[in-house]
Design an enzyme around this catalytic site. Structure first.
Site, short mmCIF file in Angstrom:
data_model
loop_
_atom_site.label_atom_id
_atom_site.label_comp_id
_atom_site.label_asym_id
_atom_site.label_seq_id
_atom_site.Cartn_x
_atom_site.Cartn_y
_atom_site.Cartn_z
N LYS A 89 67.93 53.06 75.16
CA LYS A 89 66.66 53.74 74.85
C LYS A 89 65.63 52.80 74.22
CE LYS A 89 69.04 57.12 76.27
NZ LYS A 89 68.91 57.63 77.63
N LYS A 94 67.17 56.64 65.77
CA LYS A 94 67.85 57.06 67.00
C LYS A 94 68.81 55.99 67.49
CE LYS A 94 64.08 59.84 68.94
NZ LYS A 94 63.20 60.01 70.10
N GLY A 105 69.96 63.91 72.05
CA GLY A 105 69.95 64.35 70.66
C GLY A 105 71.09 63.85 69.79
N GLU A 109 61.42 55.32 65.06
CA GLU A 109 60.19 55.81 65.69
C GLU A 109 59.49 56.74 64.72
OE1 GLU A 109 60.86 56.57 70.38
OE2 GLU A 109 60.69 58.36 69.16
N GLU A 154 62.53 59.42 76.86
CA GLU A 154 63.56 58.74 77.63
C GLU A 154 63.45 59.12 79.10
OE1 GLU A 154 67.56 61.02 76.54
OE2 GLU A 154 66.46 60.49 74.75
N ASN A 169 65.76 60.09 82.51
CA ASN A 169 67.08 60.49 82.98
C ASN A 169 67.21 60.11 84.45
OD1 ASN A 169 67.63 61.71 80.47
ND2 ASN A 169 66.46 63.50 81.09
N ARG A 173 69.17 60.98 86.84
CA ARG A 173 70.03 61.89 87.60
C ARG A 173 69.24 63.13 88.04
NH1 ARG A 173 70.74 63.12 82.09
NH2 ARG A 173 69.96 65.22 81.71
N ARG A 210 69.33 79.73 81.74
CA ARG A 210 70.72 79.26 81.86
C ARG A 210 71.63 80.33 81.26
NH1 ARG A 210 71.08 72.85 80.33
NH2 ARG A 210 69.12 72.19 81.31
C1 MV4 Z 1 62.09 62.95 68.73
C2 MV4 Z 1 61.59 64.08 68.07
C3 MV4 Z 1 60.48 63.92 67.26
N1 MV4 Z 1 59.94 62.70 67.11
N2 MV4 Z 1 61.50 61.75 68.54
C4 MV4 Z 1 65.87 65.05 70.69
C5 MV4 Z 1 66.65 64.65 71.90
C6 MV4 Z 1 66.30 63.25 72.17
N3 MV4 Z 1 66.05 63.09 73.56
C7 MV4 Z 1 65.10 62.97 71.37
N4 MV4 Z 1 64.83 64.12 70.55
C8 MV4 Z 1 63.78 64.17 69.73
N5 MV4 Z 1 63.14 63.01 69.53
C9 MV4 Z 1 60.45 61.66 67.75
N6 MV4 Z 1 59.90 60.45 67.57
C10 MV4 Z 1 62.22 65.30 68.28
C11 MV4 Z 1 63.33 65.35 69.09
C12 MV4 Z 1 63.91 66.63 69.24
C13 MV4 Z 1 63.88 67.31 70.44
C14 MV4 Z 1 63.33 66.76 71.59
C15 MV4 Z 1 63.31 67.45 72.78
C16 MV4 Z 1 63.86 68.72 72.84
C17 MV4 Z 1 64.42 69.27 71.73
C18 MV4 Z 1 64.44 68.59 70.53
C19 MV4 Z 1 65.01 69.18 69.41
C20 MV4 Z 1 65.04 68.51 68.22
C21 MV4 Z 1 64.50 67.23 68.14
#
Ligand code: MV4
Length: 457
Positions: free
Chosen positions: A116, A158, A165, A200, A288, A290, A292, A338
């Site tokens: 990532k 992260k 997550g 981040e 990010e 994906n 797939r 879902r």
């Molecule tokens: C974040 C964020 C807030 N700020 N990054 C959660 C899954 C992973 N793909 C990244 N995620 C998040 N990254 C920053 N800089 C909040 C989340 C996040 C989230 C993102 C997408 C869908 C649901 C979520 C639930 C909690 C936190």
């Protein structure tokens, strides 16, 4: 074109791939674990091979078993579906070495997007907006503190190998940073075998919006618009829709263009999803990519008319995309729920025998499922038993269609998340399109204070 495709997956997505193969006149091979001997994907495939005991690690994640099944049956390609080995650069490499086509991006691209922190750097260079943060993994506490101070709290730590997550920590003050970095590193090491973490700027209550792309091996890339996936709990999406109410046609075009340029910059091929956070001011930040097919791909298919799985197969076979960006139009509104085998109040899995299973059809309703009356939902795999997808002229019609479909769906023998979905579909914020990744947390808190599901449904 391929003569025979092995589907390295189970459940509804294995069936979904079989549908596409049948329509293209391609023979299919199902692989299955001992728990799935009587599954529909085994029944509907032309051939089937048992690849091991029920546990995923011993069957659906077993690369030598999957490759052997392909060799024995003479399959010329493998479709990995989603989950399991779908983002395994290793499987893609072994396929290459064995002269079996992997239906997905090249292993180098899978590997790039799997890191990532690297994906962030590459996307920034390609002109994709990213949040302020570290250039790579954190290797020094003082530098991390300085960086966090510069970008401003809150920040998020992260795992570079994370995604979905896992291995994340929100940090709201400098005193918490060191501990958060250490625990995130320990979690990342345990979960992924790679301890690296990066920092981040943290966005509060963002929307999760993702763009679907398709790229062929001739340099053509198109986008199929966005999906709004903000309705999720503990990083499990519950409801997805397309389009997002938060995007104007102008923003869709702009973001779509950015995503196409980014995909071209990494020579992206096959289907992919670029995930973004959208903040309260409507600004987008790359999260990010994906590499797939995604669970929620049907909502994109419903509004564009593109069969994404067929396109994946054609692309992997070396064909050109059969349409240009200008030929893609977005029609109406689609929503997916879902349906999980779980208690709608506690989210505790509810495996067992489904004695009665019936979903009404009607205009604009699509059901993707491996369930049927008298089938067994195994405790070994995730609890998704069906995806109900609706399409309407507009969001309001789609919501009404989803409600009447869920109200008339009969599942007897196990508990399902349908009562929870019905409550969400009646929620004033949901109906108004006021969505964010904090929606479910607030929604579940309100339920606690108003007392149980029963009254609302
Ligand atoms: C974040 C964020 C807030 N700020 N990054 C959660 C899954 C992973 N793909 C990244 N995620 C998040 N990254 C920053 N800089 C909040 C989340 C996040 C989230 C993102 C997408 C869908 C649901 C979520 C639930 C909690 C936190």
């Amino acid at each position: 074109m391929f003569k025979k495709i092995l589907i390295a997956n189970r459940g509804e997505v294995a069936l979904r791939v079989i549908f596409a193969c049948r329509e293209l006149g391609i023979k299919t091979v199902a692989v299955y674990s001992e728990a799935d001997e009587n599954s529909l994907h085994v029944r509907f495939a032309d051939e089937d091979v048992c690849i091991g005991p029920p546990r995923s690690a011993d069957s659906y994640l077993n690369v030598p078993a999957v490759i052997s099944a392909a060799e024995i049956t003479g399959a010329d390609a493998i479709h990995p579906g989603y989950g399991f080995l779908s983002e395994s650069a290793y499987l893609a490499e072994v396929c290459e070495a064995c002269h079996i086509r992997f239906i997905g991006p090249d292993p180098q691209v899978i590997r790039l997007m799997g890191d990532k922190a690297r994906a962030r750097r590459v996307m920034r260079k390609a002109g994709v907006p990213i949040l302020p943060g570290s250039d790579g993994p954190i290797d020094n506490e003082d530098r991390a503190l300085k960086l966090a101070k510069d970008i401003g709290y809150p920040v998020i730590v992260k795992a570079t190998a994370g995604g979905g997550g896992r291995g994340m920590r929100v940090v709201r003050a400098p005193a918490e940073l060191s501990h958060a970095v250490k625990t995130a590193q320990r979690e990342a090491e345990a979960a992924f075998g790679v301890a690296d973490v990066y920092i981040e700027k943290y966005v509060e209550s963002p929307r999760h919006i993702e763009f679907q792309v398709l790229g062929d091996h001739h340099g053509n890339v198109v986008h199929l618009g966005e999906r709004e996936c903000s309705i999720q709990r503990r990083h499990q999406k519950l409801i997805e829709e397309s389009p997002s109410v938060a995007l104007s046609e102008k923003v869709r075009r702009k973001m779509g263009g950015i995503v196409i340029d980014a995909a071209k910059a990494v020579q992206y091929t096959n289907a992919g999803t670029f995930e973004f956070l959208m903040d309260a001011d409507g600004r987008f930040y790359f999260m990010e990519a994906n590499t797939r097919l995604q669970v929620e791909h049907p909502v994109t298919e419903m509004v564009t008319g593109v069969d994404i799985v067929k396109e994946q197969i054609r692309i992997a076979a070396g064909e050109r995309l059969s349409f240009k960006q200008s030929e893609i139009t977005f029609t109406g509104h689609s929503i997916e729920c879902r349906i999980n085998a779980e208690d709608p109040d506690t989210f505790v899995p509810s495996p067992g025998v489904i004695h009665v299973f019936s979903v009404p059809g009607g205009p604009g309703v699509r059901v993707e499922t491996m369930a049927h009356s008298e089938c067994t939902i195994s405790p070994y795999y995730d609890s998704l038993i069906a995806k109900i997808i609706v399409h309407g002229r507009d969001r309001q019609e789609a919501i009404a269609r989803m409600r009447r479909t869920l109200e008339m769906t009969v599942v007897e023998g196990i508990k399902t998340s349908i009562p929870m979905h019905l409550r969400i579909l009646k929620d004033p914020d949901f109906v108004a399109g006021k969505l964010s990744t904090s929606f479910m947390e607030r929604f579940l808190k309100r339920r606690e204070t108003s007392g149980g599901l029963a009254e609302a449904v």
